[in-house]
Write a protein that holds these residues in place. Structure first.
Motif, PDB file in Angstrom:
ATOM      1  N   THR A  99       0.840  -1.320  -0.010  1.00  0.00           N
ATOM      2  CA  THR A  99      -0.108  -0.127   0.074  1.00  0.00           C
ATOM      3  C   THR A  99       0.911   1.517   0.094  1.00  0.00           C
ATOM      4  OG1 THR A  99      -0.177  -0.184   2.426  1.00  0.00           O
ATOM      5  CG2 THR A  99      -2.077  -1.095   1.003  1.00  0.00           C
ATOM      6  N   SER A 100       2.177   1.189   0.126  1.00  0.00           N
ATOM      7  CA  SER A 100       3.035   2.300  -0.029  1.00  0.00           C
ATOM      8  C   SER A 100       4.584   1.812  -0.286  1.00  0.00           C
ATOM      9  CB  SER A 100       3.096   3.264   0.935  1.00  0.00           C
ATOM     10  OG  SER A 100       3.831   4.234   0.634  1.00  0.00           O
ATOM     11  N   SER A 101       5.138   2.256  -1.040  1.00  0.00           N
ATOM     12  CA  SER A 101       6.691   2.025  -1.611  1.00  0.00           C
ATOM     13  C   SER A 101       7.334   3.236  -2.051  1.00  0.00           C
ATOM     14  CB  SER A 101       6.368   0.997  -2.395  1.00  0.00           C
ATOM     15  OG  SER A 101       6.209   1.606  -3.735  1.00  0.00           O
ATOM     16  N   THR A 102       8.849   2.964  -1.948  1.00  0.00           N
ATOM     17  CA  THR A 102       9.577   3.971  -2.753  1.00  0.00           C
ATOM     18  C   THR A 102       9.526   3.455  -4.149  1.00  0.00           C
ATOM     19  OG1 THR A 102      11.771   4.768  -2.899  1.00  0.00           O
ATOM     20  CG2 THR A 102      11.363   3.177  -1.198  1.00  0.00           C
ATOM     21  N   GLY A 137       4.196   9.185  -0.225  1.00  0.00           N
ATOM     22  CA  GLY A 137       4.984   8.295   0.050  1.00  0.00           C
ATOM     23  C   GLY A 137       6.086   8.585   1.076  1.00  0.00           C
ATOM     24  N   THR A 138       7.578   7.995   0.753  1.00  0.00           N
ATOM     25  CA  THR A 138       8.568   8.420   1.748  1.00  0.00           C
ATOM     26  C   THR A 138       9.091   9.874   1.462  1.00  0.00           C
ATOM     27  OG1 THR A 138      10.117   7.900   0.038  1.00  0.00           O
ATOM     28  CG2 THR A 138       9.551   6.119   1.004  1.00  0.00           C
ATOM     29  N   GLY A 139       8.534  10.473   0.531  1.00  0.00           N
ATOM     30  CA  GLY A 139       8.827  11.839   0.537  1.00  0.00           C
ATOM     31  C   GLY A 139      10.297  12.151  -0.421  1.00  0.00           C
ATOM     32  N   ILE A 157       0.736  15.802  -1.471  1.00  0.00           N
ATOM     33  CA  ILE A 157      -0.273  15.326  -0.859  1.00  0.00           C
ATOM     34  C   ILE A 157      -0.428  13.776  -0.666  1.00  0.00           C
ATOM     35  CG2 ILE A 157      -3.027  15.270  -0.659  1.00  0.00           C
ATOM     36  CD1 ILE A 157      -3.097  17.312  -2.751  1.00  0.00           C
ATOM     37  N   GLU A 158      -0.411  13.186   0.736  1.00  0.00           N
ATOM     38  CA  GLU A 158      -0.428  11.940   0.974  1.00  0.00           C
ATOM     39  C   GLU A 158      -1.690  11.581   1.837  1.00  0.00           C
ATOM     40  OE1 GLU A 158       1.534   9.050   0.419  1.00  0.00           O
ATOM     41  OE2 GLU A 158       0.039   8.174   1.684  1.00  0.00           O
ATOM     42  N   ILE A 159      -2.392  10.477   1.495  1.00  0.00           N
ATOM     43  CA  ILE A 159      -3.520  10.194   1.960  1.00  0.00           C
ATOM     44  C   ILE A 159      -3.522   9.293   3.312  1.00  0.00           C
ATOM     45  CG2 ILE A 159      -3.762   7.821   0.979  1.00  0.00           C
ATOM     46  CD1 ILE A 159      -6.810   8.569   0.304  1.00  0.00           C
ATOM     47  N   GLY A 183      -4.306  14.049   3.059  1.00  0.00           N
ATOM     48  CA  GLY A 183      -5.531  14.207   2.437  1.00  0.00           C
ATOM     49  C   GLY A 183      -5.617  13.327   1.128  1.00  0.00           C
ATOM     50  N   ASP A 184      -6.751  13.209   0.672  1.00  0.00           N
ATOM     51  CA  ASP A 184      -7.015  12.711  -0.494  1.00  0.00           C
ATOM     52  C   ASP A 184      -6.761  13.444  -1.676  1.00  0.00           C
ATOM     53  OD1 ASP A 184      -8.007  11.118  -2.598  1.00  0.00           O
ATOM     54  OD2 ASP A 184      -9.955  10.782  -2.007  1.00  0.00           O
ATOM     55  N   GLY A 185      -5.515  13.021  -2.588  1.00  0.00           N
ATOM     56  CA  GLY A 185      -5.194  14.031  -3.529  1.00  0.00           C
ATOM     57  C   GLY A 185      -6.201  13.896  -4.909  1.00  0.00           C
ATOM     58  N   GLU A 186      -7.176  13.124  -4.684  1.00  0.00           N
ATOM     59  CA  GLU A 186      -8.191  13.126  -5.639  1.00  0.00           C
ATOM     60  C   GLU A 186      -9.285  14.193  -5.585  1.00  0.00           C
ATOM     61  OE1 GLU A 186     -10.089   9.768  -7.483  1.00  0.00           O
ATOM     62  OE2 GLU A 186      -9.219   8.453  -6.456  1.00  0.00           O
ATOM     63  N   LEU A 266      -4.435   4.731  -6.936  1.00  0.00           N
ATOM     64  CA  LEU A 266      -4.912   5.376  -5.632  1.00  0.00           C
ATOM     65  C   LEU A 266      -5.809   4.657  -4.771  1.00  0.00           C
ATOM     66  CD1 LEU A 266      -5.676   8.544  -8.330  1.00  0.00           C
ATOM     67  CD2 LEU A 266      -4.042   8.608  -6.213  1.00  0.00           C
ATOM     68  N   ARG A 267      -5.923   4.992  -3.659  1.00  0.00           N
ATOM     69  CA  ARG A 267      -6.751   4.519  -2.660  1.00  0.00           C
ATOM     70  C   ARG A 267      -8.206   4.142  -3.305  1.00  0.00           C
ATOM     71  NH1 ARG A 267      -6.024   5.053   3.806  1.00  0.00           N
ATOM     72  NH2 ARG A 267      -3.956   4.327   3.383  1.00  0.00           N
ATOM     73  N   ALA A 268      -8.869   5.065  -3.739  1.00  0.00           N
ATOM     74  CA  ALA A 268     -10.264   4.927  -4.114  1.00  0.00           C
ATOM     75  C   ALA A 268     -10.383   4.235  -5.546  1.00  0.00           C
ATOM     76  CB  ALA A 268     -10.920   6.159  -4.151  1.00  0.00           C
TER      77      ALA A 268
HETATM   78  C1  LIG Z   1       4.169   4.723  -4.952  1.00  0.00           C
HETATM   79  S1  LIG Z   1       3.629   5.344  -3.261  1.00  0.00           S
HETATM   80  C2  LIG Z   1       4.704   6.762  -3.499  1.00  0.00           C
HETATM   81  C3  LIG Z   1       6.270   6.776  -3.751  1.00  0.00           C
HETATM   82  C4  LIG Z   1       6.668   8.234  -3.352  1.00  0.00           C
HETATM   83  N1  LIG Z   1       6.672   9.064  -4.595  1.00  0.00           N
HETATM   84  C5  LIG Z   1       8.288   7.855  -3.042  1.00  0.00           C
HETATM   85  O1  LIG Z   1       9.003   8.641  -3.598  1.00  0.00           O
HETATM   86  O2  LIG Z   1       8.447   7.397  -2.042  1.00  0.00           O
HETATM   87  C6  LIG Z   1       2.101   5.943  -3.664  1.00  0.00           C
HETATM   88  C7  LIG Z   1       1.720   6.718  -2.567  1.00  0.00           C
HETATM   89  O3  LIG Z   1       0.424   7.266  -3.093  1.00  0.00           O
HETATM   90  C8  LIG Z   1      -0.342   7.113  -1.684  1.00  0.00           C
HETATM   91  N2  LIG Z   1      -1.929   7.645  -2.122  1.00  0.00           N
HETATM   92  C9  LIG Z   1      -2.567   6.461  -2.590  1.00  0.00           C
HETATM   93  N3  LIG Z   1      -4.000   7.241  -2.891  1.00  0.00           N
HETATM   94  C10 LIG Z   1      -3.496   8.427  -2.651  1.00  0.00           C
HETATM   95  C11 LIG Z   1      -4.777   9.481  -2.613  1.00  0.00           C
HETATM   96  N4  LIG Z   1      -5.865   9.162  -3.225  1.00  0.00           N
HETATM   97  N5  LIG Z   1      -4.205  10.842  -2.450  1.00  0.00           N
HETATM   98  C12 LIG Z   1      -2.824  11.003  -1.711  1.00  0.00           C
HETATM   99  N6  LIG Z   1      -1.861   9.857  -1.831  1.00  0.00           N
HETATM  100  C13 LIG Z   1      -2.492   8.723  -2.123  1.00  0.00           C
HETATM  101  C14 LIG Z   1       0.004   6.042  -0.943  1.00  0.00           C
HETATM  102  O4  LIG Z   1      -0.485   5.941   0.266  1.00  0.00           O
HETATM  103  C15 LIG Z   1       1.359   5.662  -1.337  1.00  0.00           C
HETATM  104  O5  LIG Z   1       2.100   6.294  -0.117  1.00  0.00           O
END
Ligand SMILES: C[S@@+](CC[C@H](N)C(=O)[O-])C[C@H]1O[C@@H](n2cnc3c(N)ncnc32)[C@H](O)[C@@H]1O
Length: 418
Positions: A99-102, A137-139, A157-159, A183-186, A266-268
């Motif tokens: 559900t999250s990664s770099t 994600g990690t930033g 934005i990170e959910i 928050g929700d980036g959508e 994206l989560r949704a």
């Molecule tokens: C592939 S990871 C991001 C990798 C990140 N760019 C990095 O460098 O580590 C995708 C991220 O999108 C977040 N995410 C999923 N749906 C989202 C949403 N609707 N709004 C914001 N963030 C969301 C997830 O929680 C996850 O942390």
């Protein structure tokens, strides 16, 4: 004004990453950022590696397994940083879903390059090119953007609140204190944070199959949106959209699929909420087909991408009853809203006759729709995924072939034409 990031003394000096050569080839303008902000500064102590003996993901704690942690972080591959939204669901603390990664460094470089930043752009904190990033994600990617554009020109934005907190802290301690919104980036950010068409670029590091209209509305005319596009049916492609116009009431963006790219959704937009069990449904309609499922279901560059555009909301799974027998399997196709499904069974006997058993159930006849999409793909000269594009407007999302003036229309399954 140019401001150097202030680096906390506790942070170890960067070591050159083994994949920097690939980054240089993919995105020469971003090498300096990758060198200045190494991945290990942003990856949390707890990461996850593939379970070598079964399904799921096993935890790797940096304090207990520093070498494994370092090896994972050094690879040109994604590193899992969260499973199951922070609550591992398989027995023994094993994670089921990522559900999250770099992300994979070379892929990040490709995406950053696709933002088409001016080559003479210098880092600054005053007004400059402004970027909205979805999925902090990690930033790490956020830091790369901040290095190139200036901390004040990046908003992320990170959910997930825990992930957002980690990223905020990592960014602050490494000298890139970017605004990270939880928050929700959508959704469009709250009005107080939001000026209409504020950004020159929007980049999402999570995949969508419905491009959020809010991204188009928040981007200036001429601005670029880069996102992985992916349906639950298929791996994903990178989509690069250019905003053609953006007024308070009407905005539009259009562009092509340009690269392979596989990202978490994206989560949704995850899918998988419903998976049918065909064995419990004896009344499914049976038929036979001469179309082997490989091309429409699995040929990514070819027909399967076309199917993912023409047959809406499709999902799939492939089951091998005997893992040592690659010639016997069942393809399950399903669509949650109408609770429809289809199976197609491949066996050595079916391969011999080139006739495969199809079972279909529910309001939609999914295999018929796929056959119609296959026929369409043949009639249009076997287009590959880079020939397609999307236009996003106030009325929704429209796919096209070769040019926005050639939108894909609805297709007619063969049995409804009879
Ligand atoms: C592939 S990871 C991001 C990798 C990140 N760019 C990095 O460098 O580590 C995708 C991220 O999108 C977040 N995410 C999923 N749906 C989202 C949403 N609707 N709004 C914001 N963030 C969301 C997830 O929680 C996850 O942390």
């Amino acid at each position: 004004m140019t401001t150097e990031p202030v680096r906390a003394t506790a942070v170890a000096p960067p070591k050159p990453a083994p994949w920097l050569g690939s980054v240089r080839a993919a995105a020469p303008g971003w090498v300096e950022a990758f060198e200045a902000a190494p991945r290990e500064w942003f990856v949390p102590d707890l990461v996850w590696r593939k379970n070598p003996t079964g399904r799921g993901w096993l935890p790797v704690n940096r304090n207990m397994e520093p070498e494994t942690w370092a090896e994972l972080v050094a690879t040109d591959d994604f590193v899992v940083t969260q499973v199951d939204d922070g609550h591992p669901t398989l027995p023994g603390g094993i994670g089921r879903a990522v559900t999250s990664s770099t992300s994979m460094p070379t892929m990040m470089a490709v995406m950053l390059h696709t933002l088409n930043l001016p080559t003479d752009l210098h880092r600054r904190n005053g007004p400059g090119l402004r970027v909205l990033e979805i999925g902090t994600g990690t930033g790490w990617n956020t830091a790369l953007l901040a290095h190139r554009l200036g901390v004040g020109n990046v908003t992320s934005i990170e959910i997930d609140p825990q992930i957002a907190d980690h990223a905020r802290a990592a960014l602050a301690s490494t000298g890139y204190p970017v605004t990270v919104i939880t928050g929700d980036g959508e959704q469009a950010p709250p009005a107080s944070d939001h000026d209409h068409a504020l950004y020159d670029r929007v980049i999402s590091t999570a995949a969508c199959h419905r491009v959020p209209y809010t991204w188009v509305q928040q981007c200036k005319p001429g601005g670029i949106i880069v996102t992985p596009w992916q349906t639950p049916y298929l791996g994903s492609a990178l989509l690069q959209l250019t905003v053609t116009h953006s007024t308070t009431t009407d905005a539009m963006a259009s562009g092509r699929f340009i690269e392979h790219a596989s990202f978490m959704p994206l989560r949704a937009q995850r899918g998988g909420d419903w998976i049918p069990d065909p064995d419990t449904e004896p009344d499914a309609a049976e038929s036979a087909t001469a179309l082997h499922p490989y091309e429409p279901v699995s040929d990514y560059d070819g027909c399967a991408f076309t199917v993912s555009l023409l047959v809406p909301d499709l999902e799939k799974s492939i089951a091998f009853p005997d893992p040592h027998d690659q010639h016997t399997y069942e393809v399950l196709l399903f669509e949650a809203t109408s609770r429809s499904w289809a199976t197609i069974t491949v066996t050595p006997a079916a391969l011999h006759t080139d006739i495969y058993l199809v079972r279909q159930h529910g309001q939609r006849r999914l295999w018929d729709e796929i056959e119609a999409a296959y026929t369409w793909w043949e009639h249009h000269g076997h287009p590959t995924y880079t020939q397609f594009g999307l236009t996003i407007g106030a009325t929704g999302q429209r796919a096209w072939l070769d040019d926005p003036s050639q939108p894909l229309g609805p297709i007619t399954p063969p049995d409804s034409r009879a």
